[in-house]
Design an enzyme around this catalytic site. Structure first.
Site, PDB file in Angstrom:
ATOM      1  N   ASN A   1       0.857  -1.187   0.000  1.00 48.67           N
ATOM      2  CA  ASN A   1       0.000   0.000   0.000  1.00 48.67           C
ATOM      3  C   ASN A   1       0.892   1.234   0.000  1.00 48.67           C
ATOM      4  O   ASN A   1       2.130   1.131   0.056  1.00 48.67           O
ATOM      5  CB  ASN A   1      -0.982  -0.016   1.177  1.00 48.67           C
ATOM      6  CG  ASN A   1      -0.291  -0.029   2.536  1.00 48.67           C
ATOM      7  OD1 ASN A   1       0.779   0.567   2.721  1.00 48.67           O
ATOM      8  ND2 ASN A   1      -0.899  -0.693   3.506  1.00 48.67           N
TER       9      ASN A   1
ATOM     10  N   GLU B   1       3.332   1.513   2.954  1.00 48.48           N
ATOM     11  CA  GLU B   1       4.410   0.527   2.858  1.00 48.48           C
ATOM     12  C   GLU B   1       5.418   0.907   1.780  1.00 48.48           C
ATOM     13  O   GLU B   1       6.628   0.742   1.960  1.00 48.48           O
ATOM     14  CB  GLU B   1       3.815  -0.859   2.587  1.00 48.48           C
ATOM     15  CG  GLU B   1       3.025  -1.418   3.765  1.00 48.48           C
ATOM     16  CD  GLU B   1       2.050  -2.529   3.388  1.00 48.48           C
ATOM     17  OE1 GLU B   1       1.455  -3.121   4.301  1.00 48.48           O
ATOM     18  OE2 GLU B   1       1.876  -2.780   2.176  1.00 48.48           O
TER      19      GLU B   1
ATOM     20  N   ASP C   1      -6.489  -8.381   1.445  1.00 53.56           N
ATOM     21  CA  ASP C   1      -6.543  -9.810   1.121  1.00 53.56           C
ATOM     22  C   ASP C   1      -7.519 -10.070  -0.017  1.00 53.56           C
ATOM     23  O   ASP C   1      -7.262 -10.876  -0.916  1.00 53.56           O
ATOM     24  CB  ASP C   1      -6.978 -10.622   2.352  1.00 53.56           C
ATOM     25  CG  ASP C   1      -5.992 -10.529   3.503  1.00 53.56           C
ATOM     26  OD1 ASP C   1      -4.794 -10.315   3.248  1.00 53.56           O
ATOM     27  OD2 ASP C   1      -6.432 -10.676   4.665  1.00 53.56           O
TER      28      ASP C   1
END
Length: 489
Positions: A205, A208, A275
């Site tokens: 993301n 990150e 996920d």
């Protein structure tokens, strides 16, 4: 993503095999009501009502692949404890998931317990041990990956930093992919992504990406610079960064960065949305869809997931409905069939929300109706209005009624902020609709007694309550029609 492209892809994905490798967790959601503060400390006291247990992390990726129609091989690690047995049981209950679980008796199964009230998380308690797996357990994982990846079009590597994704496990995934022609897609919480090697795609993301490159990643220009730096630092073939409401951005070697906007959606719970996106992306690639189509599929799926409670899965039908709803006006999207009403109620209940129900003809909407519905909404978190069809209004009120047809009445009601869903019904009474919705509170006007309210007995039987809303004197559809007849044209 348009409906034709979605339906074409949904026709291709059934049975496509995906290998999910990585940190496996058990997610436990404990729901209850908070009505007071503890006298012992300034903290809320929650009266527990129920709990839900599901697979998380790599397990949630596998659940989403299965829910979308794919076939899954799940490789993960569990402890030799009760939560490990729970994880094995949950895997066994999923017909489309083939479990390849390795047991390490020296560590606990990763467990995340969330306490939820009124749709809000109050507290999360984690039980975990994050040291890297080694020795015999690591070798068993490596051998298992070779078997699990057989026939898979994609290997999805979920690295939550809990110790499963070691260098040997990464190498085993790349070797299995090279042997089978599968793609490798990595979703990682790591500080650096260099150790994953020449995988096909890494999916961080924005935060990150920023941490891993030591560069800002807010604006398009900043993201482009950070992605350029990422491809200098990492040998991966491509990087796909998810940016929340700003969409996603893709960088492939030798190509300019591309940005993909995301349709704005109401976010209820972002748990597990990454996920879901990984699962949809991987399944589309396993079905040999182009990367742009796979990205659109992932954006659509994660957009549906954030509107649901917990680490939720999404279904093909929900994706189709999301595409159709995106082309509707907000009011139109509130008008539901009985089946969709039941699905919405289930979603609200999973969020810990209180569901209310009222009904009527609502022929000529007036001040009294607005006040009534506003009061009804004050007694619940989500209000359903059961709306008589034209035929049932005529049977109840006589010829000449309704003045406004069903579509017009439904759209006007749906335009009110107090109304969350409008469910038309054909019968003379809404009893079948009430029994399908099973509301927590049933509301009717104070011109009825509680004993006269249709469905009241049933609602009280399952623990709900009946409320009578005050009426505004001098306002009714009948009086409005009478006044119109008296007024000169």
């Amino acid at each position: 993503m348009d409906l034709a492209a979605l339906q074409h892809l949904l026709g291709d994905v059934p049975g496509k095999r995906v290998a999910c490798v990585g940190d496996l967790m058990v997610d436990r959601f404990v729901y209850g009501a908070v009505s007071r503060i503890s006298p012992e400390a300034p903290i809320p006291v929650m009266a527990r009502s129920h709990e839900i247990v599901m697979l998380g992390a790599a397990g949630n990726v596998a659940r989403n692949v299965a829910a979308l129609g794919g076939s899954v091989a799940l490789v993960g690690l569990v402890g030799g404890d009760a939560d490990g047995h729970e994880a094995s049981r949950l895997v066994g209950e999923e017909a489309a998931i083939e479990g390849y679980l390795v047991t390490d008796a020296s560590r606990p199964t990763t467990l995340k317990t969330r306490f939820v009230s009124g749709g809000q998380q109050l507290l999360r308690v984690d039980l975990e041990e994050s040291r890297p797996v080694d020795g015999d357990c690591e070798q068993r994982l490596v051998r298992t990956i070779r078997d699990a990846a057989d026939g898979a079009g994609v290997i999805l590597l979920s690295d939550y930093g809990k110790g499963v994704v070691t260098d040997a496990v990464i190498a085993a995934c790349r070797e299995a992919a090279a042997a089978t022609g599968a793609k490798v897609v990595v979703d990682s919480k790591a500080r650096s992504f260099a150790r994953y090697g020449e995988v096909d795609l890494i999916k961080p993301n924005a935060l990150e990406l920023s941490h891993a490159t030591d560069m800002p990643a807010e604006t398009d220009v900043q993201v482009e610079a950070a992605l350029s730096r990422a491809l200098e630092l990492w040998p991966a073939k491509g990087v796909l960064v998810t940016r929340g409401g700003k969409g996603v951005s893709l960088a492939l070697r030798g190509e300019p960065v591309r940005h993909f906007v995301t349709v704005a959606r109401e976010v209820f719970d972002a748990s597990g949305a990454g996920d879901t996106a990984l699962a949809a992306l991987g399944l589309a690639l396993a079905a040999e869809a182009g990367l742009e189509v796979a990205i659109a599929f992932a954006q659509l799926a994660s957009g549906v997931a954030v509107g649901k409670a917990g680490t939720a899965t999404v279904s093909p039908d929900e994706l189709v409905e999301a595409v159709l709803t995106a082309h509707m006006a907000p009011a139109e999207a509130k008008i539901a069939t009985p089946q969709r009403m039941v699905e919405e109620v289930a979603r609200w209940r999973a969020q810990g929300l209180r569901v209310g129900f009222t009904n009527g003809c609502f022929d000529i909407l007036h001040r009294g109706h607005v006040a009534y519905l506003t009061q009804a909404k004050a007694w619940c978190d989500r209000l359903i209005v059961g709306l008589n069809s034209d035929a049932s209004v005529r049977a109840l009120k006589g010829e000449g009624r309704p003045v406004n047809d069903l579509e017009s009445r439904a759209l006007v009601l749906a335009g009110l902020q107090s109304v969350d869903l409008v469910a038309p019904f054909e019968e003379l009474t809404p009893l079948a609709l009430i029994e399908a919705a099973r509301p927590d509170v049933l509301i009717k006007g104070a011109d009825y007694s509680e004993e006269q309210v249709v469905g009241g007995e049933q609602v009280r039987a399952w623990g709900g309550e009946v409320k009578l809303a005050a009426l505004v004197d001098g306002y009714s559809t009948t009086s409005a029609i009478a006044r119109m007849k008296k007024e000169p044209t």
